[in-house]
Write a protein that holds these residues in place. Sequence first.
Motif, PDB file in Angstrom:
ATOM      1  N   GLN A  22      17.679  17.918   9.913  1.00  0.00           N
ATOM      2  CA  GLN A  22      17.169  16.705   9.298  1.00  0.00           C
ATOM      3  C   GLN A  22      16.162  17.065   8.224  1.00  0.00           C
ATOM      4  OE1 GLN A  22      15.622  14.196  12.347  1.00  0.00           O
ATOM      5  NE2 GLN A  22      17.633  13.616  13.066  1.00  0.00           N
ATOM      6  N   PRO A  23      16.283  16.463   7.006  1.00  0.00           N
ATOM      7  CA  PRO A  23      15.345  16.749   5.937  1.00  0.00           C
ATOM      8  C   PRO A  23      13.927  16.374   6.362  1.00  0.00           C
ATOM      9  CG  PRO A  23      17.167  15.376   5.163  1.00  0.00           C
ATOM     10  CD  PRO A  23      17.289  15.511   6.644  1.00  0.00           C
ATOM     11  N   GLY A  24      12.996  17.245   6.089  1.00  0.00           N
ATOM     12  CA  GLY A  24      11.593  16.966   6.346  1.00  0.00           C
ATOM     13  C   GLY A  24      11.213  16.997   7.806  1.00  0.00           C
ATOM     14  N   ASP A 111      -2.399  -0.228  -6.153  1.00  0.00           N
ATOM     15  CA  ASP A 111      -3.015  -0.893  -5.003  1.00  0.00           C
ATOM     16  C   ASP A 111      -3.131   0.084  -3.843  1.00  0.00           C
ATOM     17  OD1 ASP A 111      -3.859  -2.524  -2.940  1.00  0.00           O
ATOM     18  OD2 ASP A 111      -2.187  -3.940  -3.100  1.00  0.00           O
ATOM     19  N   LYS A 112      -4.344   0.441  -3.480  1.00  0.00           N
ATOM     20  CA  LYS A 112      -4.578   1.399  -2.395  1.00  0.00           C
ATOM     21  C   LYS A 112      -4.336   0.790  -1.010  1.00  0.00           C
ATOM     22  CE  LYS A 112      -8.000   4.029  -5.005  1.00  0.00           C
ATOM     23  NZ  LYS A 112      -7.176   4.945  -5.637  1.00  0.00           N
ATOM     24  N   ASN A 113      -4.112  -0.511  -0.926  1.00  0.00           N
ATOM     25  CA  ASN A 113      -3.879  -1.182   0.354  1.00  0.00           C
ATOM     26  C   ASN A 113      -2.407  -1.280   0.721  1.00  0.00           C
ATOM     27  OD1 ASN A 113      -6.646  -1.670   0.841  1.00  0.00           O
ATOM     28  ND2 ASN A 113      -6.578  -3.372  -0.622  1.00  0.00           N
ATOM     29  N   VAL A 114      -1.547  -0.636  -0.049  1.00  0.00           N
ATOM     30  CA  VAL A 114      -0.117  -0.651   0.228  1.00  0.00           C
ATOM     31  C   VAL A 114       0.188   0.370   1.323  1.00  0.00           C
ATOM     32  CG1 VAL A 114       2.175  -0.183  -0.729  1.00  0.00           C
ATOM     33  CG2 VAL A 114       0.460  -1.335  -2.118  1.00  0.00           C
ATOM     34  N   ALA A 115       0.907  -0.061   2.346  1.00  0.00           N
ATOM     35  CA  ALA A 115       1.304   0.847   3.420  1.00  0.00           C
ATOM     36  C   ALA A 115       2.515   1.657   2.959  1.00  0.00           C
ATOM     37  CB  ALA A 115       1.644   0.072   4.682  1.00  0.00           C
ATOM     38  N   CYS A 116       2.410   2.985   3.073  1.00  0.00           N
ATOM     39  CA  CYS A 116       3.483   3.868   2.617  1.00  0.00           C
ATOM     40  C   CYS A 116       3.970   4.743   3.757  1.00  0.00           C
ATOM     41  CB  CYS A 116       2.977   4.765   1.488  1.00  0.00           C
ATOM     42  SG  CYS A 116       2.410   3.853   0.044  1.00  0.00           S
ATOM     43  N   THR A 117       5.257   5.074   3.728  1.00  0.00           N
ATOM     44  CA  THR A 117       5.817   5.973   4.734  1.00  0.00           C
ATOM     45  C   THR A 117       5.415   7.404   4.395  1.00  0.00           C
ATOM     46  OG1 THR A 117       7.857   6.258   3.485  1.00  0.00           O
ATOM     47  CG2 THR A 117       7.795   4.460   5.109  1.00  0.00           C
ATOM     48  N   MET A 118       5.659   8.323   5.314  1.00  0.00           N
ATOM     49  CA  MET A 118       5.282   9.720   5.113  1.00  0.00           C
ATOM     50  C   MET A 118       6.502  10.605   4.820  1.00  0.00           C
ATOM     51  SD  MET A 118       2.005   9.853   5.410  1.00  0.00           S
ATOM     52  CE  MET A 118       1.650  11.557   5.713  1.00  0.00           C
ATOM     53  N   ASP A 119       7.600  10.025   4.374  1.00  0.00           N
ATOM     54  CA  ASP A 119       8.809  10.799   4.122  1.00  0.00           C
ATOM     55  C   ASP A 119       8.763  11.485   2.761  1.00  0.00           C
ATOM     56  OD1 ASP A 119       9.026   8.241   2.844  1.00  0.00           O
ATOM     57  OD2 ASP A 119      11.163   8.606   2.570  1.00  0.00           O
ATOM     58  N   MET A 120       9.530  12.559   2.625  1.00  0.00           N
ATOM     59  CA  MET A 120       9.684  13.259   1.350  1.00  0.00           C
ATOM     60  C   MET A 120      11.138  13.134   0.918  1.00  0.00           C
ATOM     61  SD  MET A 120       6.720  14.379   0.531  1.00  0.00           S
ATOM     62  CE  MET A 120       7.148  15.399  -0.863  1.00  0.00           C
ATOM     63  N   ARG A 121      11.320  12.879  -0.362  1.00  0.00           N
ATOM     64  CA  ARG A 121      12.661  12.785  -0.929  1.00  0.00           C
ATOM     65  C   ARG A 121      12.744  13.730  -2.130  1.00  0.00           C
ATOM     66  NH1 ARG A 121      10.581   7.886  -0.089  1.00  0.00           N
ATOM     67  NH2 ARG A 121      10.162   7.536  -2.273  1.00  0.00           N
ATOM     68  N   TYR A 122      13.937  14.196  -2.419  1.00  0.00           N
ATOM     69  CA  TYR A 122      14.161  15.130  -3.519  1.00  0.00           C
ATOM     70  C   TYR A 122      15.262  14.584  -4.424  1.00  0.00           C
ATOM     71  CZ  TYR A 122      11.349  17.970  -0.451  1.00  0.00           C
ATOM     72  OH  TYR A 122      10.331  18.419   0.343  1.00  0.00           O
ATOM     73  N   PRO A 123      14.941  13.582  -5.245  1.00  0.00           N
ATOM     74  CA  PRO A 123      15.983  12.969  -6.081  1.00  0.00           C
ATOM     75  C   PRO A 123      16.356  13.846  -7.277  1.00  0.00           C
ATOM     76  CG  PRO A 123      13.859  12.027  -6.609  1.00  0.00           C
ATOM     77  CD  PRO A 123      13.637  12.950  -5.444  1.00  0.00           C
ATOM     78  N   PRO A 124      17.643  13.914  -7.613  1.00  0.00           N
ATOM     79  CA  PRO A 124      18.053  14.612  -8.828  1.00  0.00           C
ATOM     80  C   PRO A 124      17.828  13.690 -10.027  1.00  0.00           C
ATOM     81  CG  PRO A 124      19.970  13.833  -7.618  1.00  0.00           C
ATOM     82  CD  PRO A 124      18.765  13.489  -6.797  1.00  0.00           C
ATOM     83  N   LEU A 125      17.093  14.178 -11.010  1.00  0.00           N
ATOM     84  CA  LEU A 125      16.818  13.411 -12.220  1.00  0.00           C
ATOM     85  C   LEU A 125      17.540  14.065 -13.392  1.00  0.00           C
ATOM     86  CD1 LEU A 125      12.946  13.043 -11.788  1.00  0.00           C
ATOM     87  CD2 LEU A 125      14.727  11.462 -11.014  1.00  0.00           C
ATOM     88  N   THR A 126      18.087  13.270 -14.282  1.00  0.00           N
ATOM     89  CA  THR A 126      18.770  13.837 -15.440  1.00  0.00           C
ATOM     90  C   THR A 126      18.031  13.475 -16.723  1.00  0.00           C
ATOM     91  OG1 THR A 126      20.239  11.916 -15.618  1.00  0.00           O
ATOM     92  CG2 THR A 126      21.053  13.793 -14.357  1.00  0.00           C
ATOM     93  N   VAL A 127      18.059  14.412 -17.654  1.00  0.00           N
ATOM     94  CA  VAL A 127      17.523  14.186 -18.995  1.00  0.00           C
ATOM     95  C   VAL A 127      18.572  14.665 -19.987  1.00  0.00           C
ATOM     96  CG1 VAL A 127      15.079  14.325 -18.360  1.00  0.00           C
ATOM     97  CG2 VAL A 127      16.297  16.403 -19.010  1.00  0.00           C
TER      98      VAL A 127
END
Length: 147
Positions: A22-24, A111-127
Amino acid sequence: MIAATALLAATACGEQTTAQNQPGAGAEPPPASQELSRAPEDVPHDGPVPMGQIDSAALPEGYPLDVAVSEQGRTLTIVAQEGGCTKASATVEEQTERKVAITLVESKPADKNVACTMDMRYPPLTVELEEPLSDRKVVLDHETSTH
């Protein structure tokens, strides 16, 4: 008793294999010096850019390093890193005869009050490049911003 031991051993092995695949799942990000990152297998690319052609000195420690070029040489696919509420993007900053400078931006909510998950993602970006990459150096930079 033997059946119970075999079942327990199979279950333990299955759990270990599942956790490792499983990733991460407790794994550290790959070191920047690694030849290719452990990015998703479905990253669309025709061929990796040789490591000697990539300048990744400005990337944070542990940032994935996986850059590929299309067969025609005008499209680069770069594996970025994002997580929780952050979103990754890439911008071509400069294109000369000797180098292509790309900034990888990780945007986070203002906004520092936004609840965020602790997951990491590795998206492929194109230029897209104006001219084929050929033997030009790919210079990667990194910055964070708020949106």
